[in-house]
Structures are given as C-alpha cells and as structure tokens.
Design a protein around this motif. Structure first.
Motif, PDB file in Angstrom:
ATOM      1  N   ASP A 283     -18.842  28.589 -23.298  1.00 18.70           N
ATOM      2  CA  ASP A 283     -19.589  27.457 -23.842  1.00 18.70           C
ATOM      3  C   ASP A 283     -20.632  26.899 -22.881  1.00 18.70           C
ATOM      4  N   VAL A 284     -20.619  27.325 -21.605  1.00 20.31           N
ATOM      5  CA  VAL A 284     -21.619  26.820 -20.649  1.00 20.31           C
ATOM      6  C   VAL A 284     -22.835  27.741 -20.575  1.00 20.31           C
ATOM      7  N   ILE A 285     -22.795  28.838 -21.314  1.00 20.42           N
ATOM      8  CA  ILE A 285     -23.881  29.820 -21.264  1.00 20.42           C
ATOM      9  C   ILE A 285     -24.843  29.586 -22.429  1.00 20.42           C
ATOM     10  N   SER A 286     -26.128  29.529 -22.122  1.00 21.75           N
ATOM     11  CA  SER A 286     -27.141  29.301 -23.144  1.00 21.75           C
ATOM     12  C   SER A 286     -27.382  30.572 -23.967  1.00 21.75           C
ATOM     13  N   GLU A 287     -28.225  30.452 -24.961  1.00 19.55           N
ATOM     14  CA  GLU A 287     -28.547  31.577 -25.846  1.00 19.55           C
ATOM     15  C   GLU A 287     -29.090  32.771 -25.078  1.00 19.55           C
ATOM     16  N   PHE A 288     -29.845  32.493 -24.001  1.00 26.57           N
ATOM     17  CA  PHE A 288     -30.475  33.568 -23.227  1.00 26.57           C
ATOM     18  C   PHE A 288     -29.716  33.901 -21.945  1.00 26.57           C
ATOM     19  N   GLY A 289     -28.494  33.386 -21.817  1.00 29.95           N
ATOM     20  CA  GLY A 289     -27.647  33.782 -20.698  1.00 29.95           C
ATOM     21  C   GLY A 289     -27.701  32.897 -19.478  1.00 29.95           C
ATOM     22  N   TYR A 290     -28.433  31.792 -19.537  1.00 34.61           N
ATOM     23  CA  TYR A 290     -28.512  30.891 -18.385  1.00 34.61           C
ATOM     24  C   TYR A 290     -27.356  29.889 -18.424  1.00 34.61           C
ATOM     25  N   ILE A 291     -27.054  29.295 -17.258  1.00 32.82           N
ATOM     26  CA  ILE A 291     -25.921  28.379 -17.160  1.00 32.82           C
ATOM     27  C   ILE A 291     -26.398  26.945 -17.360  1.00 32.82           C
ATOM     28  N   LYS A 292     -25.756  26.239 -18.266  1.00 35.08           N
ATOM     29  CA  LYS A 292     -26.138  24.869 -18.582  1.00 35.08           C
ATOM     30  C   LYS A 292     -25.639  23.900 -17.508  1.00 35.08           C
ATOM     31  N   THR A 293     -26.446  22.892 -17.230  1.00 31.40           N
ATOM     32  CA  THR A 293     -26.048  21.857 -16.271  1.00 31.40           C
ATOM     33  C   THR A 293     -26.509  20.494 -16.784  1.00 31.40           C
ATOM     34  N   ASN A 294     -25.997  19.453 -16.153  1.00 32.18           N
ATOM     35  CA  ASN A 294     -26.531  18.117 -16.406  1.00 32.18           C
ATOM     36  C   ASN A 294     -27.678  17.856 -15.429  1.00 32.18           C
ATOM     37  N   GLU A 295     -28.187  16.642 -15.400  1.00 36.12           N
ATOM     38  CA  GLU A 295     -29.337  16.329 -14.551  1.00 36.12           C
ATOM     39  C   GLU A 295     -29.010  16.368 -13.068  1.00 36.12           C
ATOM     40  N   HIS A 296     -27.704  16.350 -12.730  1.00 41.82           N
ATOM     41  CA  HIS A 296     -27.284  16.442 -11.323  1.00 41.82           C
ATOM     42  C   HIS A 296     -26.980  17.878 -10.919  1.00 41.82           C
ATOM     43  N   HIS A 343     -17.440   9.999  -2.051  1.00 37.79           N
ATOM     44  CA  HIS A 343     -17.170   9.030  -3.121  1.00 37.79           C
ATOM     45  C   HIS A 343     -18.361   8.109  -3.369  1.00 37.79           C
ATOM     46  N   LYS A 344     -19.553   8.697  -3.344  1.00 39.09           N
ATOM     47  CA  LYS A 344     -20.778   7.927  -3.588  1.00 39.09           C
ATOM     48  C   LYS A 344     -21.557   8.572  -4.737  1.00 39.09           C
ATOM     49  N   GLU A 345     -20.888   8.716  -5.858  1.00 36.84           N
ATOM     50  CA  GLU A 345     -21.517   9.374  -7.001  1.00 36.84           C
ATOM     51  C   GLU A 345     -22.777   8.656  -7.477  1.00 36.84           C
ATOM     52  N   GLN A 346     -22.838   7.348  -7.245  1.00 35.54           N
ATOM     53  CA  GLN A 346     -24.006   6.598  -7.682  1.00 35.54           C
ATOM     54  C   GLN A 346     -25.269   6.992  -6.929  1.00 35.54           C
ATOM     55  N   SER A 347     -25.120   7.670  -5.785  1.00 37.75           N
ATOM     56  CA  SER A 347     -26.285   8.078  -4.991  1.00 37.75           C
ATOM     57  C   SER A 347     -26.688   9.534  -5.249  1.00 37.75           C
ATOM     58  N   MET A 348     -26.043  10.183  -6.220  1.00 31.29           N
ATOM     59  CA  MET A 348     -26.381  11.563  -6.514  1.00 31.29           C
ATOM     60  C   MET A 348     -27.802  11.662  -7.069  1.00 31.29           C
ATOM     61  N   LYS A 349     -28.501  12.735  -6.685  1.00 29.61           N
ATOM     62  CA  LYS A 349     -29.891  12.927  -7.100  1.00 29.61           C
ATOM     63  C   LYS A 349     -29.965  13.706  -8.406  1.00 29.61           C
ATOM     64  N   LYS A 350     -31.054  13.448  -9.147  1.00 24.37           N
ATOM     65  CA  LYS A 350     -31.304  14.144 -10.400  1.00 24.37           C
ATOM     66  C   LYS A 350     -32.444  15.143 -10.213  1.00 24.37           C
TER      67      LYS A 350
END
Length: 389
Positions: A283-296, A343-350
């Motif tokens: 379920d994490v693989i797109s139609e063309f075989g790439y790996i899906k991620t969130n903005e982080h 434990h500083k998830e709020q500082s994660m970059k997008k």
C-alpha cells in the motif's frame, strides 16, 4: 575560436579546479576531525547503546545520510555495490575509461564508523531488514534504493547505460563500431550521443525517441541547443517511435522502421527499486513503483511509519530525478531523524519542491551550452567527490 585557445582554457580550468578543491579538501578533513572530536566529547552514550540506523542504498542520498549520522548512531549501510559512484559523470567513461578512478570511491574509505554490508535487500519487516542470509534490526530505516534500467532486450548487442564499469568495458569495443543506436532521447541519451560524436566523429549515431522532442520535460532553449548540436555533428534523430524488437543488428520500431546498428545503448526504461518494500507493504507503493511519503519524508500507506524515511530517486515526487534532489532529501531525513530521536517532532523539516538548475554537457566541443555545462559539471563532480576522499 582557434583550437589552441580552447585547449589552453580547458587546461587552465582543470588546474584551477585542482588547486581550489585541494584547499577545500584540507578544510573538509579538519571539519570532519572537529565533528568526530565533538561527538566523542559530548556524546556520552556508548556506541553499543546508540540507536540503530539502517540505510538501504549507497548512492547520493544514502551515502550522505550515513556520513551525517555515523558519529551519533549505530549505522549500517546495505548496498549492492561496495563503492559510491558519481552517476552524472558515468557517461564520460565510455570515451575516457580512466575517468572512472575520479568518480568511484569505496564506502569503507569515507565511512569510518559505519558497518557496510554488500548485499541485496529482500524485504522490510516492522523492525528489521531481510537479506539473503540474515536480518538486520533497526530503530530507524532510511530507504535510498534508487532506480535501475528495466531492459526488454537480453542480448549482448544492447548495453545498459547505468554503470560506469559497464560503459568503460565498452571503450575498446566502441572504437571498432561503425553504427551506434541510442534508445531513448532523455538527458542520458542526449549526453551519451554527444560524448560519442565529440570523441569519435567517424561514428554514425542514431537516437530513437518515443516523444516529439528530446528531453521533452526540459526548457525549450535547452532542447533546441541539444538538438542543434547533435544535428550539426551528424546525429540522426528519429522522433515518435519506440524500439520494440531486434534480431542481430536489425532493430525494429513500433512504426515498422528497421534500423541497422552494430551496438545499441539503452537509455530509457528506468524503474524505481522498490520491489523489496512492495513485498511487505504494497500500500506504500505508487502506481509507477515509487514509495509514498508524507511531507517529512516518512513512509506512509494505510498506516504511517514514524521511523521509516525515504530519500532520493525512489521517492514518489514528480520531479526530475537529479543528484541535487537526492542530497536535499537526504539532508531533511538526517535532520528529522535527529529531531525524532531527541523528541522534538515539532522541529522536523518539510520537503518542498523547488526549481533546480540542470547541467547538460554536450561533449567537450566549444559550444556555449555544452562546453560551459561540461565545465560546470566538472566543478560539481569535484565538489561532490571531495567529500568522499
């Protein structure tokens, strides 16, 4: 412009490049020494008690992540080859086989505190990566498995243009050829054709491209400059046709054209290396075989994966798969792993898409677009490789 002026400027450029980056190399070693000293002084956690980071793939993004994290984590790099390779310059090895020494460096040479495993990854578990003969546990996983050519042709008369070792081995062979076919008119096909005609002007080179324009996703001026250069050097370009079969030296397109060539180079059909992930998490693989991620850049499917990150060519991002994209995503992954571990998830970059310059080198001839791009590519190559020396 007289030929001697061209060679003078080119030699001057090479010597200035060596001088400038020799100084940079010294500074880089000093900087690494300072980072290692800082880690030893301030990182009180014993090595065996540090979190485990497993990295799959040792290309631009994977090697960079390993370098940035190896002083603060237990890092394991899993790669099918035992060296880093500057892929934008591999095409030059077909006309300058000795150049391979400048673009390859063993992982063990630049990674001092990383466990390097030369194996193929078979599957990914919840907390471990599965290899042929063992499993490797992780607290954080970074997938940088890149992409590869999927060739429909198995015969030796079709060469994949994916590795410098392969192209270098064809150097002496190509000198004997008369007709060369390049399948695919993207940036790889264009640069390969330019390298060949600039070094072997007696060769007959044909490009078969399935689109109406070469490098069709690039700016119009870049496309025009490339086509003008190739046509000026006698390259025959066949648009809107696709090579679908061949027997011996006869290659057949979907429009029924027959092309006679002594050797073909496949420069199309790139697919992401994601099958080992699909086996566990389809379920994490797109139609063309790439790996899906969130903005982080954390892997996502029906459920999110907080501790699994993705970078480089295998990312499901609709952009040209460039080295600078791989490095930018690698830097974000490094930052976000450290933030998550502290434990500083709020500082994660997008990650945000941005416009990136693309260097297209057209051999070594004195053509404004091609020559300047070749010089700039030399600078980028030198700047990149100095990090691994």
């Amino acid at each position: 412009m007289p030929q001697f002026i061209y060679w003078f400027l080119f030699a001057l450029h090479q010597y200035l490049l060596i001088f400038a980056f020799s100084g940079l190399r010294v500074l880089l070693h000093l900087w690494r020494f300072c980072l290692e000293s800082k880690s030893k002084i301030f990182n009180r956690v014993p090595v065996e008690d540090r979190k485990r980071v497993v990295i799959v793939g040792g290309g631009f993004s994977g090697s960079m992540v390993a370098q940035k994290l190896e002083n603060d984590f237990q890092v394991t790099l899993i790669d099918t080859k035992d060296y880093f390779e500057f892929t934008p310059s591999i095409l030059r090895t077909i006309v300058e086989p000795q150049h391979i020494k400048s673009i390859q460096v063993l992982h063990s040479h630049y990674l001092k505190h990383t466990n390097v495993i030369q194996k193929e990854c078979r599957a990914v578990g919840a907390r471990e990566v599965i290899l042929d003969d063992r499993s490797v546990p992780f607290d954080y996983l970074v997938i940088n498995s890149g992409s590869s050519y999927n060739s429909p042709f198995k015969e030796s008369s079709v060469v994949l243009s994916a590795r410098a070792n392969t192209l270098r081995e064809n150097y002496y062979h190509i000198r004997k050829l008369r007709k060369i076919l390049i399948i695919g008119g993207g940036i790889v096909g264009v640069e390969l054709a330019a390298e060949i005609v600039s070094s072997f002007p007696d060769k007959e080179v044909i490009i078969v491209h399935s689109q109406a324009k070469l490098m069709n996703r690039f700016p119009k001026k870049a496309i025009k400059d490339a086509e003008d250069y190739l046509c000026k050097h006698g390259v025959r370009i066949i648009h809107n046709e696709r090579v679908i079969a061949h027997k011996g030296s006869i290659f057949v397109t979907d429009q029924g054209s027959e092309i006679i060539a002594d050797q073909a180079f496949l420069c199309t059909g790139i697919v992401p290396n994601s099958d080992f992930v699909r086996a566990s998490y389809p379920d994490v693989i797109s139609e063309f075989g790439y790996i899906k991620t969130n903005e982080h850049l954390q892997m996502v499917g029906t459920t999110p994966f907080r501790n699994v990150f993705v970078a480089g060519d295998v990312l499901n991002i609709r952009e040209e798969k460039l080295a600078q994209l791989a490095e930018v995503t690698a830097a974000i992954v490094v930052h976000n792993i450290k933030a998550l571990d502290n434990h500083k998830e709020q500082s994660m970059k997008k990650y945000r898409s941005f416009s990136k310059p693309v260097l297209i080198s057209l051999g070594k001839d004195w053509v404004i677009t091609g020559f300047l791009a070749a010089l700039l590519k030399d600078v980028v190559e030198f700047k990149t490789m100095v990090r691994y020396w």
